[in-house]
Design a protein around this motif. Sequence first.
Motif, mmCIF file in Angstrom:
data_model
loop_
_atom_site.group_PDB
_atom_site.id
_atom_site.type_symbol
_atom_site.label_atom_id
_atom_site.label_comp_id
_atom_site.label_asym_id
_atom_site.label_seq_id
_atom_site.Cartn_x
_atom_site.Cartn_y
_atom_site.Cartn_z
ATOM 1 N N UNK A 1 -21.236 2.328 -21.991
ATOM 2 C CA UNK A 1 -21.843 3.633 -21.160
ATOM 3 C C UNK A 1 -22.090 3.406 -19.756
ATOM 4 N N UNK A 2 -21.989 4.673 -18.631
ATOM 5 C CA UNK A 2 -22.516 4.469 -17.607
ATOM 6 C C UNK A 2 -21.550 4.267 -16.333
ATOM 7 N N UNK A 3 -20.269 3.609 -16.913
ATOM 8 C CA UNK A 3 -19.245 3.272 -15.949
ATOM 9 C C UNK A 3 -18.045 4.427 -15.849
ATOM 10 N N UNK A 4 -17.711 4.735 -14.605
ATOM 11 C CA UNK A 4 -16.848 5.618 -14.365
ATOM 12 C C UNK A 4 -16.114 5.515 -13.486
ATOM 13 N N UNK A 5 -14.614 5.732 -13.382
ATOM 14 C CA UNK A 5 -13.544 5.286 -12.501
ATOM 15 C C UNK A 5 -12.735 6.543 -12.286
ATOM 16 N N UNK A 6 -12.255 6.078 -10.686
ATOM 17 C CA UNK A 6 -11.307 7.053 -10.285
ATOM 18 C C UNK A 6 -10.026 6.764 -10.936
#
Length: 768
Positions: A155-160
Amino acid sequence: MAGLAAAEVPAQAREASYNFDLPAGPLTASIARFSQITGLSVGYPGDLPMVMARRVSGTFPAESALRKLLDGTRLRAVKVGPGLYRLERKAKRADVAPAAAPPPAAFAGPDIIVTGQKRQQALSAIPLSVSVMSAIDMGKAGRSLGSRDMSLDMEGLAMTNLGPGRNRQFIRGVADSPFNGQSQATVAVQVDEARVTFNAPDPDLRLIDVDRIEILKGPQGPLYGSGALGGIYHIVTRRPDPTDSEAWVRLSGSAVEHGRPGHGVEAMLNLPLVGDRLAVRAVGYDFLDGGWIDSGGVRKDSNSTHSAGLRLAVRWQPSDRWTLDAGYWMQNIDSRDSQYVTGTDDRLRRQSRIAEPTDNDFRMAHAAITGELGGLELLSATSYVEQRFSYTLDASASAAFFGLTGQARFDDARRYSVLNQEFRLSEGRNSRWVAGASMLRAMTREQGAMTGEDGMSRNVEDLRRVVSEYALFGEGSIRLARGLDATLGMRLFYSLAKDDARADRAEAERLRKSGKWILSPSLALSYTLPGEGLLFLRYARAMRPGGLAPAGMTASGHFDADELGTFDLGYRKSFWDNRLSVSAGAYYTLWDEIQSDYLLRNGLVSTRNAGRGRIVGLEGSADWRMGGGFALSLGGSVQDARLLRSQAGQKLADRRLPVAPEITGRVSLSRHYRIGSWNGQSGLQANYIGDARLSFDDDLDRGMGDYTVMSASSSVERGPWSLAVRIDNLFDVRGDSFAFGNPFSIREAPQYTPLAPRMLTLSLARRW
């Protein structure tokens, strides 16, 4: 993430013999694997000592295997109930009679040890939001993983999703831009003691033979300095084992719906060289990931990617007090073409006259010396990282801006390097404080050239940047009252940036040199709950220094430093003899003078200060070992990340910060079982990625996300052999994972980055 003790099984099943192949390593990981195979719960009253367990391989009853596992650790297992064992220290001279069984509420499972706070700490006692993915959890995937895979489980990690070796990471909505400009990253990638990135994209290191991944959420300025606004992505590798030799090989093959097949090979060798004092460990891998996008009407499945890497590690223990760990990691990623489409997001093709390949070559050398000095533990860590990153784009849509006609090609070549030296003192394991000094030097060199149909090339970008940081830092905890602790962290550092840039060879060179003293504090209050639990409130700040805009900036020609502060309220608790673990967090962030890379009208990327932002969010997760071999894992986040005020004061139709989705959710169900003499495991996972936007700029803004994707996996193992099958994107969803591909043509037509189609992966592994 997944717990370290498995659910109970019927008593008659526990008398059976099991096939074990437990590699030498940290006792926490070995106990976890033992519990998964046998279904027995093994706990320790307090924090499990950080000791190394020997390898256990063969067919044994569960209790015999547990005794072998604990041999040499000065621990023994005492049966305290049906399916329950407690670990306790042996008496110095001889074993004593087992103690009476404690009540269930007093029984504690082995804790997870994390090192992201620059010292060994039990996860249950850290007043900080942390997510941990263990090697056991990663092994459930049935294939090698990368950074984007972690974003589905943590949770909390986002990426292009520009493509392997081109992506940017963001944690808890601290997202400034989707474009790969020269602003410093908001997430710092760390490998063991080595700082890997400063302003480079994520190198997308293959997570092979690693012990765990730690995501430290919120500003980490006190311990990591500038750039750690959103948090830390920490890769902890497995160290060489000087007590036993082992090796494994895994072969894999994949079939992609609407695309080409892929294949891979990976291997590990651990070899003791001198008694129990010197050992080496080597990891090698080579993968070809099949493409699925047709480009230009003639290039079929053009976006295939070849990745190859080698990691070497040496551990030398000249005495019981001193240890030297050194290593080298190289990885090359070569993609034949971009992975975006135009027109609509339900097709896998685009019209492109020029291929758009990408190359990311990563090199890292590091060494760390640990030893005792005056009753304290001293660590000296040195690392040097170099990343060479280049790509080609079809720039025909912007040819007129550069005095060209017809087809035009843009070639960008960058070289990033980070040199880091750090000295630290602490009390050793489970230390309540750490103090140190560090020096970091990050260098960037970028050159961009535009080439027309006639073959004539024109230099349009030329940037050199050197950032040096010199710091003193420390963090420590004190007891305020029974169960109540305060943790204070502080980093004082001087950041010196030297920039020079020119838009083309005819333009006069622009020079800028700036230095700044920065103080990054943190303060946390934590309360230990009855049983296994913690409640904490933390505040921390971090900053990024300013710099020179690389191309076409306003008259000032530079962007200012930005600063971020976050309040984080967190809760962690275990129930039912650690069969259920729950964590939750709420955070509030204010972000001043946001640095943001943005597109100029000609398609080049520059940097500016976008304004002031605010982020409010909630996240939580739960892991439940249900019994009968079943395990359920849930997680999700909700956040509102907005620009409160733009730098220029203009009104924006959509004030959301870019890239990070407003809502995410995941659920996975798995089961361990036995088929004759085989141990098996199957799982099903679903992820929802909510709606997100591309950019602050209204004329560039695109929607993305808002899709659900599922995966299924199954594996069986017997002795040294294991076989796994996995299906990703089970229902072949065509969701838009990223609304961007080519900065030169994005204003002409919609662009989409579709999810990889349904993919079937088979793998076969053998251990020795």
